[in-house]
Design an enzyme around this catalytic site. Structure first.
Site, PDB file in Angstrom:
ATOM      1  N   LYS A 140       0.821  -0.965   0.027  1.00  0.00           N
ATOM      2  CA  LYS A 140       0.086  -0.053  -0.170  1.00  0.00           C
ATOM      3  C   LYS A 140       1.114   1.232  -0.049  1.00  0.00           C
ATOM      4  O   LYS A 140       2.045   1.191   0.501  1.00  0.00           O
ATOM      5  CB  LYS A 140      -0.907  -0.042   1.158  1.00  0.00           C
ATOM      6  CG  LYS A 140      -0.232  -0.129   2.564  1.00  0.00           C
ATOM      7  CD  LYS A 140      -1.109  -0.364   3.587  1.00  0.00           C
ATOM      8  CE  LYS A 140      -0.365  -0.546   4.990  1.00  0.00           C
ATOM      9  NZ  LYS A 140      -1.365  -0.715   6.320  1.00  0.00           N
ATOM     10  N   ASP A 156       8.356  -2.634   5.207  1.00  0.00           N
ATOM     11  CA  ASP A 156       7.408  -3.210   6.253  1.00  0.00           C
ATOM     12  C   ASP A 156       7.235  -4.470   5.683  1.00  0.00           C
ATOM     13  O   ASP A 156       5.968  -4.736   5.056  1.00  0.00           O
ATOM     14  CB  ASP A 156       6.198  -2.358   6.432  1.00  0.00           C
ATOM     15  CG  ASP A 156       5.213  -2.780   7.519  1.00  0.00           C
ATOM     16  OD1 ASP A 156       5.764  -3.915   8.068  1.00  0.00           O
ATOM     17  OD2 ASP A 156       4.485  -2.119   8.048  1.00  0.00           O
TER      18      ASP A 156
END
Length: 430
Positions: A140, A156
Site C-alpha cells: 500500500k 514493512d
C-alpha cells in the site's frame, strides 16, 4: 534504558547514537540514529519484546528479519543489522528521507509519467521478492517510501510470507493485509497464491497513483468487500487507454486469469520510458553471487539477527520460558532440508514413531500411549537464507515431560552432527 544495550548517553551497543523520534506505531518506535564508527545516519526501529510476545507477534518479527536479510534490492529498504537487549529488539535500517508515497498521493493524483516511474520501481522490487520466494502481502502507499532523489523503496515486511509457508495445496491461507488493498481470494479464505495477491495490491496502488482515489470505496466494509470480490470498479475518464487495460488485468477478481508480473513488464504502458536500471537484463545486479551468499552467511554466523548463541534453543532473546515443561526447541543448521528430514526419519525408525513429511515439515507420531495419549512431534524447517535453516521442533500431542525426555535422550544426540554452532563457541551445546 534497554538493559546493558543502551548506556546513559543514549549510545546503543557502543555503536549507534540515538537521536530524535521519526515516527511510531503500535509496537515500534523509529528514531534517527548515527553509526559512531562510520558516521552514517540510519533509521533505528525499536520494538519492545514484552509487548510483541504478549500479542503473539514474535514469529512475525522473526519473519520480517529473515525476509529483509534475503531481499537486497535498490527499491527495497535495506536492513543493515539487528541488535538486541533483554527487553528490546533494534533494527538498524536504511534511512529514507523523502517520506511515504502516501503523502504525495494525498495531495492529488500524479502525472502519468511520474506514476509510471514509481510503478516500474515497485514492480521491479516485487518481481525480485517473488524470485526469492517472498510475498509481501501488505502493499500500500504507506509502505512505499521515497528517498531524496525520488527513488521508491518498499518497506514493512511484517506480514510477508515465504514459499515455505505454503500448505500441501500449494497455497497460503493467512488472512492479512489492508482492507482496501486486499485481493478477493484473501477475503474468500480459500487459499491463495502470494504472487497474485501482491499483483492485485500493485493494481490498486497504480489506480490510486493515476486516479487520486481508491478503486473500491464504501463506508460499509462488507459492501466494500463485495465490490472487491466482484472486481466492481470504474476508471476515471482521464486515464489513458493503455493504463486502463493494465489496471483492469491486474484487478481481475479471478486469480487464475489475472495478469502475471512478466506480462505487466512487457505491456506497452509499462515499457514506455523504462529506466535503464530497471531493465530485466540488469537483474544480476540484485542477485547474490556465490561469494556474496557466503558473506551473507558469515554475517549471520554471529547471529545478530536473532542472537542465536547456541546450536539448540535459539529463542532466549525473545521468550522468557520456564526452565521446566518446555514444549518446543529450535536449532540452526547449514545442512539442506533433505538432510534434516533424513535425520528425523532415522530417529523415528529407532524410536518406534511413524513419519509424515513434506519439503519443509516432518510429523513424528508415537505408536504407544503415554500418560496423556500418544506422543506427537512436529518439526518445521524455515529458510533464513540459501545456506542457513532454522528448525523448530514442537510437541503436537501427548505428555510434555515425555516429550522433554525424548528430546534430551534421543532427539538432541541424534541431531548433534547437523546442528550449527558459531565458530566462536568452543563448547558443544548439551
Amino acid at each position: 534504558m534497554a538493559a546493558a544495550a543502551e548506556d546513559k548517553c543514549g549510545v546503543l551497543h557502543g555503536k549507534y547514537e540515538l537521536g530524535r523520534m521519526l515516527g511510531h506505531g503500535t509496537f515500534a518506535k523509529v528514531y534517527h540514529a548515527r553509526n559512531l564508527h562510520s558516521g552514517n545516519s540510519v533509521a533505528m526501529k525499536v520494538v519492545g519484546k514484552e509487548k510483541v510476545i504478549k500479542v503473539g507477534m514474535m514469529d512475525q518479527i522473526k519473519r520480517e528479519i529473515s525476509v529483509m536479510k534475503m531481499v537486497k534490492h535498490p527499491n527495497i529498504v535495506e536492513l543493515h543489522e539487528v541488535l538486541a537487549s533483554k527487553t528490546k529488539i533494534y533494527f538498524a535500517m536504511e534511512l529514507v528521507r523523502g517520506g511515504e508515497l502516501f503523502a504525495k498521493i494525498s495531495k492529488g493524483r500524479l502525472r502519468e509519467e511520474l506514476a509510471r516511474n514509481y510503478f516500474q520501481q515497485l514492480i521491479s522490487a516485487i518481481d525480485f521478492c517473488h524470485s526469492r520466494g517472498v510475498y509481501h502481502r501488505d502493499l500500500k502507499p504507506e509502505n512505499l517510501l521515497l528517498d531524496e532523489d525520488g527513488h521508491l523503496k518498499v518497506t514493512d515486511f511484517g506480514l510477508s510470507a515465504f514459499s515455505d509457508h505454503l500448505r500441501q495445496d500449494g497455497m497460503l491461507h493467512t488472512t492479512c493485509g489492508t482492507p482496501a488493498y486486499v485481493a478477493p481470494e484473501v477475503i474468500a479464505k480459500k487459499g491463495y497464491d502470494g504472487a497474485k495477491v501482491d499483483i492485485w495490491s500493485c493494481g490498486v496502488i497504480l489506480y490510486v497513483l493515476l486516479a487520486g482515489f481508491l478503486p473500491f470505496q464504501d463506508d460499509n466494509i462488507v459492501a466494500m468487500y463485495r465490490k472487491i470480490y466482484r472486481g466492481d470498479f470504474k476508471c476515471p475518464p482521464w486515464l489513458s487507454s493503455d493504463a486502463r487495460k493494465l489496471i483492469t488485468k491486474m484487478l481481475d477478481p479471478n486469480p487464475n486469469s489475472r495478469i502475471t508480473i512478466a506480462k505487466i513488464m512487457s505491456s506497452s504502458w509499462f515499457k514506455k520510458s523504462v529506466p535503464r536500471s530497471l531493465r530485466k537484463n540488469e537483474d544480476e545486479e540484485f542477485s547474490f553471487s556465490g561469494d556474496k551468499a557466503k558473506e551473507e552467511v558469515e554475517t549471520l554466523n554471529a547471529f545478530h539477527i536473532i542472537s542465536l548463541s547456541q546450536g539448540f534453543d535459539l529463542s532466549p532473546l525473545f521468550e522468557e520460558k520456564k526452565k521446566t515443561e518446555k514444549e518446543e526447541m529450535r536449532f540452526a543448521t547449514t545442512k539442506p532440508a533433505s538432510s534434516v528430514i533424513s535425520k528425523l526419519e532415522e530417529v523415528a525408525k529407532t524410536s518406534n514413531f511413524s513419519v509424515k513429511k513434506s519439503d519443509s515439515s516432518v510429523r513424528l507420531q508415537g505408536h504407544e500411549s503415554g500418560r496423556k495419549g500418544k506422543l506427537g512431534i512436529s518439526a518445521d524447517i524455515f529458510t533464513m537464507n540459501p545456506s542457513l535453516l532454522v528448525v523448530e521442533v514442537k510437541k503436537a500431542s501427548g505428555d510434555t515431560l515425555e516429550y522433554n525426555q525424548f528430546c534430551s535422550k534421543e532427539l538432541k544426540p541424534a541431531l548433534k552432527d547437523i546442528v550449527w554452532t558459531s565458530p566462536t563457541e568452543h563448547s558443544t551445546p548439551a
